[in-house]
Scaffold this motif. Sequence first.
Motif, PDB file in Angstrom:
ATOM      1  N   ASP A 163       0.797  -1.184  -0.007  1.00 10.72           N
ATOM      2  CA  ASP A 163      -0.017   0.065   0.082  1.00 10.72           C
ATOM      3  C   ASP A 163       1.035   1.104   0.040  1.00 10.72           C
ATOM      4  O   ASP A 163       0.369   2.339  -0.007  1.00 10.72           O
ATOM      5  N   GLY A 164       2.143   0.911   0.103  1.00  7.70           N
ATOM      6  CA  GLY A 164       3.107   2.395  -0.017  1.00  7.70           C
ATOM      7  C   GLY A 164       3.602   2.776   1.380  1.00  7.70           C
ATOM      8  O   GLY A 164       4.283   3.782   1.581  1.00  7.70           O
ATOM      9  N   ARG A 165       3.349   2.062   2.474  1.00  7.41           N
ATOM     10  CA  ARG A 165       3.916   2.207   3.727  1.00  7.41           C
ATOM     11  C   ARG A 165       5.170   1.801   3.915  1.00  7.41           C
ATOM     12  O   ARG A 165       5.520   0.510   3.617  1.00  7.41           O
ATOM     13  N   ILE A 166       6.144   2.713   4.199  1.00  7.57           N
ATOM     14  CA  ILE A 166       7.553   2.121   4.651  1.00  7.57           C
ATOM     15  C   ILE A 166       7.634   1.452   5.966  1.00  7.57           C
ATOM     16  O   ILE A 166       7.377   1.794   6.957  1.00  7.57           O
ATOM     17  N   GLN A 167       8.220   0.241   5.966  1.00  5.58           N
ATOM     18  CA  GLN A 167       8.454  -0.618   6.964  1.00  5.58           C
ATOM     19  C   GLN A 167       9.805  -0.169   7.622  1.00  5.58           C
ATOM     20  O   GLN A 167      10.549   0.405   7.152  1.00  5.58           O
ATOM     21  N   ARG A 168       9.856  -0.656   8.832  1.00  5.28           N
ATOM     22  CA  ARG A 168      11.201  -0.549   9.768  1.00  5.28           C
ATOM     23  C   ARG A 168      12.107  -1.165   8.912  1.00  5.28           C
ATOM     24  O   ARG A 168      11.896  -2.061   8.064  1.00  5.28           O
ATOM     25  N   ALA A 240       3.909 -10.329   1.332  1.00  4.04           N
ATOM     26  CA  ALA A 240       2.895  -9.860   1.982  1.00  4.04           C
ATOM     27  C   ALA A 240       3.133  -8.565   2.596  1.00  4.04           C
ATOM     28  O   ALA A 240       2.246  -7.641   2.541  1.00  4.04           O
ATOM     29  N   ALA A 241       4.321  -8.173   3.126  1.00  3.93           N
ATOM     30  CA  ALA A 241       4.748  -7.068   3.756  1.00  3.93           C
ATOM     31  C   ALA A 241       5.654  -6.226   2.928  1.00  3.93           C
ATOM     32  O   ALA A 241       6.216  -5.177   3.596  1.00  3.93           O
ATOM     33  N   GLY A 242       6.366  -6.704   1.688  1.00  4.44           N
ATOM     34  CA  GLY A 242       6.998  -5.861   1.190  1.00  4.44           C
ATOM     35  C   GLY A 242       8.695  -6.333   1.094  1.00  4.44           C
ATOM     36  O   GLY A 242       9.455  -5.819   0.828  1.00  4.44           O
ATOM     37  N   ALA A 243       8.750  -7.485   1.822  1.00  4.08           N
ATOM     38  CA  ALA A 243      10.198  -7.808   2.227  1.00  4.08           C
ATOM     39  C   ALA A 243      10.716  -9.085   1.364  1.00  4.08           C
ATOM     40  O   ALA A 243      11.620  -9.676   1.567  1.00  4.08           O
ATOM     41  N   GLY A 244       9.737  -9.378   0.421  1.00  2.00           N
ATOM     42  CA  GLY A 244      10.254 -10.534  -0.618  1.00  2.00           C
ATOM     43  C   GLY A 244      11.454 -10.118  -1.380  1.00  2.00           C
ATOM     44  O   GLY A 244      11.777  -8.940  -1.740  1.00  2.00           O
ATOM     45  N   GLY A 245      12.477 -11.042  -1.140  1.00  2.00           N
ATOM     46  CA  GLY A 245      13.599 -10.701  -2.042  1.00  2.00           C
ATOM     47  C   GLY A 245      14.689 -10.039  -1.294  1.00  2.00           C
ATOM     48  O   GLY A 245      15.876  -9.546  -1.791  1.00  2.00           O
ATOM     49  N   GLU A 246      14.547  -9.969   0.090  1.00  2.00           N
ATOM     50  CA  GLU A 246      15.529  -9.278   0.887  1.00  2.00           C
ATOM     51  C   GLU A 246      16.769 -10.132   1.048  1.00  2.00           C
ATOM     52  O   GLU A 246      16.905 -10.637   2.289  1.00  2.00           O
ATOM     53  N   PHE A 247      17.264 -10.588   0.163  1.00  2.00           N
ATOM     54  CA  PHE A 247      18.413 -11.728   0.362  1.00  2.00           C
ATOM     55  C   PHE A 247      19.632 -11.413   1.247  1.00  2.00           C
ATOM     56  O   PHE A 247      20.013 -11.844   2.054  1.00  2.00           O
ATOM     57  N   GLY A 248      19.855 -10.019   1.400  1.00  2.00           N
ATOM     58  CA  GLY A 248      20.921  -9.469   2.225  1.00  2.00           C
ATOM     59  C   GLY A 248      20.568  -9.641   3.814  1.00  2.00           C
ATOM     60  O   GLY A 248      21.537  -9.719   4.564  1.00  2.00           O
ATOM     61  N   GLY A 256      26.698 -14.503  14.688  1.00  2.00           N
ATOM     62  CA  GLY A 256      27.743 -13.540  13.824  1.00  2.00           C
ATOM     63  C   GLY A 256      27.573 -12.110  14.107  1.00  2.00           C
ATOM     64  O   GLY A 256      26.950 -11.838  15.239  1.00  2.00           O
ATOM     65  N   GLY A 257      28.299 -11.220  13.442  1.00  2.00           N
ATOM     66  CA  GLY A 257      28.228  -9.770  13.811  1.00  2.00           C
ATOM     67  C   GLY A 257      26.959  -9.174  13.916  1.00  2.00           C
ATOM     68  O   GLY A 257      25.859  -9.832  13.222  1.00  2.00           O
ATOM     69  N   LEU A 258      26.523  -8.182  14.326  1.00  2.00           N
ATOM     70  CA  LEU A 258      25.614  -7.451  14.379  1.00  2.00           C
ATOM     71  C   LEU A 258      25.008  -6.593  13.026  1.00  2.00           C
ATOM     72  O   LEU A 258      26.137  -5.870  12.425  1.00  2.00           O
ATOM     73  N   CYS A 259      24.087  -6.885  12.264  1.00  2.00           N
ATOM     74  CA  CYS A 259      23.662  -6.369  11.100  1.00  2.00           C
ATOM     75  C   CYS A 259      23.086  -4.910  11.523  1.00  2.00           C
ATOM     76  O   CYS A 259      22.366  -4.892  12.386  1.00  2.00           O
ATOM     77  N   ARG A 260      23.057  -3.943  10.467  1.00  2.00           N
ATOM     78  CA  ARG A 260      22.488  -2.761  10.593  1.00  2.00           C
ATOM     79  C   ARG A 260      20.907  -2.753  10.917  1.00  2.00           C
ATOM     80  O   ARG A 260      20.034  -2.006  11.229  1.00  2.00           O
ATOM     81  N   CYS A 261      20.234  -4.034  10.418  1.00  2.00           N
ATOM     82  CA  CYS A 261      18.835  -4.402  10.607  1.00  2.00           C
ATOM     83  C   CYS A 261      18.389  -4.733  11.973  1.00  2.00           C
ATOM     84  O   CYS A 261      17.362  -4.799  12.440  1.00  2.00           O
ATOM     85  N   GLY A 262      19.432  -5.018  12.910  1.00  2.00           N
ATOM     86  CA  GLY A 262      19.081  -5.576  14.273  1.00  2.00           C
ATOM     87  C   GLY A 262      19.420  -7.037  14.338  1.00  2.00           C
ATOM     88  O   GLY A 262      19.565  -7.426  15.673  1.00  2.00           O
ATOM     89  N   ASN A 263      19.341  -7.734  13.433  1.00  2.00           N
ATOM     90  CA  ASN A 263      19.770  -9.203  13.524  1.00  2.00           C
ATOM     91  C   ASN A 263      21.243  -9.606  13.493  1.00  2.00           C
ATOM     92  O   ASN A 263      22.037  -8.576  13.069  1.00  2.00           O
TER      93      ASN A 263
END
Length: 400
Positions: A163-168, A240-248, A256-263
């Motif tokens: 719908d155009g909403r930017i996710q966290r 469903a929420a726009g994160a399809g294909g977020e391979f990074g 492992g190390g901390l990623c900028r995404c928090g995981n």
Amino acid sequence: LSGSEIIALLKDHPARTPEARIVRCMSERGAITAADLARATGLARSTISTALSELRSAKIVIEVAQSMEVRGAGRPTSVFSLNPRAGTCIGLHVGLSSLRLIVADVSHAVLHHDEIGLGLDYTPQAAMRKARTAITDAYRRSGLSPHSLLGIGVAVAGPVAPDGRIQRASIVPNWAGVNIRHVFASAFETAVFADNESNCSALAEMTWGAATDIDDFVYVKIDVGLGGAIVVQRRVVTGAAGAGGEFGHISIDPNGGLCRCGNRGCLELTAGFRTVLERMSHRQKRSVTVEDLVERAFGGDVDCVEAIAGIAEAAGRGLGIIGSILNPGVVVVGGFGATAGPLLFDRLNDSYERHTLLKRAQLAEAQRLRIVPARFTTDGSLMGAVALVLRGLGALQGGG
Ligand SMILES: [Zn+2]
């Protein structure tokens, strides 16, 4: 000639008339021959021919060139495209500290290019105001009529919900939760579309780049970060929420190390350039870019050559995972990393082969994965934002 006629044809859904089907096909594929139009639309050649004359007399379609391809009797073939004067689109890229902007016509020629610095942590409203000023300026300086504007496409560095909403997890933290379509639609009386930047890049490759004839492929962006997109039957799978294909952000190593995404232990930490660039910048006490690194690798710098090989090795392992899920026939590699050519691609192919279930020797030629460079390495997301407008207009009423 205003944009309204072409918008009416793009919005005609389901595309009832041959004219609407031709215009939609051209908006997706760019310049095309009558024979390819017949194949793509399923219309008879005589119907195409009649509709093309109608569209040409209305100045919506023009003959752009004679194809070099010699068919049968050796007669040159005419190539048609949407009239560049029939409409313009704006592509915007929302980055960490700046907005990039292009104005393109419907034939996909870029008429204007701009970058607007915004500092860090700018608000959506500040970005929208700066964009409005820049767009007004661009149209005035290029002598374009504001009435030619068909729509605005926005590419965002982070997941965007359908719908155009930017996710966290967007790289502009205070944009999370904002509906970017609403923000821009409130300032511009035009259609606004938004998607993730890698999804936009995949769309650009599909529309004008390395994947124009490919229905199913995976797009991977190897740059500072690692992005991606999945294309199935010429549609980008956003999820469903726009994160399809977020391979990074495939979690490879929970310790492992901390990623900028928090995981922790995301693929991006080893298959993107950020970790290497931070280390080199720290050592050299200056900001090293992917461009610097690739240039020095071509100059024979062993550290840089090895850094690219390490990234290719990790990315190949990631492609192995993607291969197990989707078994794609083609992977298009974009981002500035792709400019490293064989320094990246040789190792990427080797690594994929070691990490994939089905080995090349066991497969027929047509079943083997082809890893190919993207056409757009720096402006893919902006070109894709323009493609988003053209496709979005064609699909406004639910598909097409
Ligand atoms: Zn991550």
